[in-house]
Scaffold this motif. Structure first.
Motif, mmCIF file in Angstrom:
data_model
loop_
_atom_site.group_PDB
_atom_site.id
_atom_site.type_symbol
_atom_site.label_atom_id
_atom_site.label_comp_id
_atom_site.label_asym_id
_atom_site.label_seq_id
_atom_site.Cartn_x
_atom_site.Cartn_y
_atom_site.Cartn_z
ATOM 1 N N GLU A 1 -3.440 -34.123 28.460
ATOM 2 C CA GLU A 1 -4.408 -34.767 29.341
ATOM 3 C C GLU A 1 -5.319 -33.703 29.923
ATOM 4 O O GLU A 1 -4.904 -32.559 30.111
ATOM 5 N N LEU A 2 -6.539 -34.097 30.223
ATOM 6 C CA LEU A 2 -7.481 -33.230 30.916
ATOM 7 C C LEU A 2 -7.682 -33.770 32.320
ATOM 8 O O LEU A 2 -7.970 -34.949 32.494
ATOM 9 N N ALA A 3 -7.487 -32.919 33.312
ATOM 10 C CA ALA A 3 -7.693 -33.299 34.709
ATOM 11 C C ALA A 3 -8.297 -32.113 35.440
ATOM 12 O O ALA A 3 -7.778 -31.004 35.362
ATOM 13 N N ASP A 4 -9.392 -32.362 36.117
ATOM 14 C CA ASP A 4 -10.082 -31.301 36.862
ATOM 15 C C ASP A 4 -10.400 -30.114 35.967
ATOM 16 O O ASP A 4 -10.283 -28.954 36.382
ATOM 17 N N GLY A 5 -10.763 -30.384 34.709
ATOM 18 C CA GLY A 5 -11.136 -29.331 33.780
ATOM 19 C C GLY A 5 -9.970 -28.547 33.213
ATOM 20 O O GLY A 5 -10.169 -27.566 32.506
ATOM 21 N N LYS A 6 -8.743 -28.957 33.515
ATOM 22 C CA LYS A 6 -7.563 -28.248 33.025
ATOM 23 C C LYS A 6 -6.767 -29.143 32.096
ATOM 24 O O LYS A 6 -6.644 -30.344 32.324
ATOM 25 N N ALA A 7 -6.211 -28.530 31.054
ATOM 26 C CA ALA A 7 -5.376 -29.270 30.103
ATOM 27 C C ALA A 7 -3.919 -29.160 30.518
ATOM 28 O O ALA A 7 -3.465 -28.100 30.939
ATOM 29 N N ARG A 8 -3.199 -30.263 30.387
ATOM 30 C CA ARG A 8 -1.757 -30.280 30.644
ATOM 31 C C ARG A 8 -1.091 -31.048 29.515
ATOM 32 O O ARG A 8 -1.545 -32.126 29.132
ATOM 33 N N LEU A 9 -0.035 -30.487 28.982
ATOM 34 C CA LEU A 9 0.725 -31.161 27.946
ATOM 35 C C LEU A 9 1.500 -32.325 28.553
ATOM 36 O O LEU A 9 1.985 -32.239 29.675
ATOM 37 N N VAL A 10 1.627 -33.411 27.786
ATOM 38 C CA VAL A 10 2.358 -34.589 28.226
ATOM 39 C C VAL A 10 3.711 -34.580 27.534
ATOM 40 O O VAL A 10 3.804 -34.557 26.314
ATOM 41 N N GLY A 11 4.762 -34.574 28.336
ATOM 42 C CA GLY A 11 6.117 -34.563 27.797
ATOM 43 C C GLY A 11 6.951 -35.643 28.442
ATOM 44 O O GLY A 11 6.420 -36.577 29.046
ATOM 45 N N THR A 12 8.249 -35.506 28.305
ATOM 46 C CA THR A 12 9.178 -36.397 28.991
ATOM 47 C C THR A 12 10.250 -35.571 29.676
ATOM 48 O O THR A 12 10.573 -34.459 29.249
ATOM 49 N N ARG B 1 6.644 -35.983 23.529
ATOM 50 C CA ARG B 1 7.453 -36.963 24.248
ATOM 51 C C ARG B 1 8.615 -37.470 23.397
ATOM 52 O O ARG B 1 8.502 -37.613 22.192
ATOM 53 N N ALA B 2 9.711 -37.754 24.050
ATOM 54 C CA ALA B 2 10.915 -38.274 23.396
ATOM 55 C C ALA B 2 11.192 -39.680 23.929
ATOM 56 O O ALA B 2 10.809 -40.006 25.056
ATOM 57 N N ILE B 3 11.890 -40.488 23.139
ATOM 58 C CA ILE B 3 12.208 -41.848 23.582
ATOM 59 C C ILE B 3 13.551 -41.910 24.298
ATOM 60 O O ILE B 3 13.868 -42.892 24.949
ATOM 61 N N SER B 4 14.337 -40.817 24.170
ATOM 62 C CA SER B 4 15.655 -40.776 24.787
ATOM 63 C C SER B 4 16.057 -39.314 24.971
ATOM 64 O O SER B 4 15.578 -38.440 24.259
ATOM 65 N N GLU C 1 11.356 -40.188 31.419
ATOM 66 C CA GLU C 1 10.091 -40.643 31.968
ATOM 67 C C GLU C 1 9.009 -39.657 31.559
ATOM 68 O O GLU C 1 9.274 -38.465 31.369
ATOM 69 N N THR C 2 7.789 -40.151 31.420
ATOM 70 C CA THR C 2 6.656 -39.301 31.057
ATOM 71 C C THR C 2 6.352 -38.352 32.211
ATOM 72 O O THR C 2 6.435 -38.733 33.377
ATOM 73 N N CYS C 3 6.001 -37.111 31.870
ATOM 74 C CA CYS C 3 5.639 -36.128 32.892
ATOM 75 C C CYS C 3 4.617 -35.157 32.329
ATOM 76 O O CYS C 3 4.483 -35.021 31.116
#
Length: 141
Positions: free
Chosen positions: A10-21, A33-36, A48-50
């Motif tokens: 995701e991009l927020a405030d010009g910064k990239a962050r990886l989406v994981g769980t 991301r993992a389902i379990s 949960e997504t983080c």
């Protein structure tokens, strides 16, 4: 800018962050991301997504001298460094390194996550992936 894979970063405030769980029970982190939860000692297995940490330390790297698979094609392909980056204890992520010459890459160097365009097409416009680039003192919060 469109991520090469939906939900990768995701991009927020010009910064990239990886989406994981993150596992709600044992706190294990996963990317992508993992389902379990895959921790055999974990009983709950609920994730949960983080957003993952935006900085890390280079654990290892290699130089890729062949083109990546079609999903990650590059408009201006040339050899690139691929690093294994420790984002937090127990979470090591592979990604391209950018903004540094091959002979300046050092194990243990501080890196930050950025998003960079891989290619452009008429359907999606600029298509980007996450990469790691050196973390400079002025980048510190």
């Amino acid at each position: 800018m469109t991520p090469v894979v939906d939900g990768l970063f995701e991009l927020a405030d010009g910064k990239a962050r990886l989406v994981g769980t993150r596992c709600r029970s044992c706190e294990a982190l996963y990317f992508p991301r993992a389902i379990s939860c895959a921790n055999p000692a974990c009983r709950e297995k609920r994730v949960e997504t983080c957003l993952l940490p935006g900085t890390g330390t280079l654990h290892s790297y290699t130089v890729q001298r062949y083109q990546p698979p079609p999903l990650f094609r590059m408009d201006n392909w040339e050899p690139y460094a691929l690093g294994a980056v420790d984002l937090s204890p127990g979470l090591r992520v592979m990604g391209m390194l950018t903004g540094i010459a091959f002979d300046e890459v050092r194990i243990g160097m501080a890196l930050k996550v950025i998003a960079e365009t891989l290619f452009s097409d008429d359907l999606r416009g600029d298509v980007a992936t996450f990469k790691f680039t050196p973390l400079h003192p002025e980048d510190q919060p």
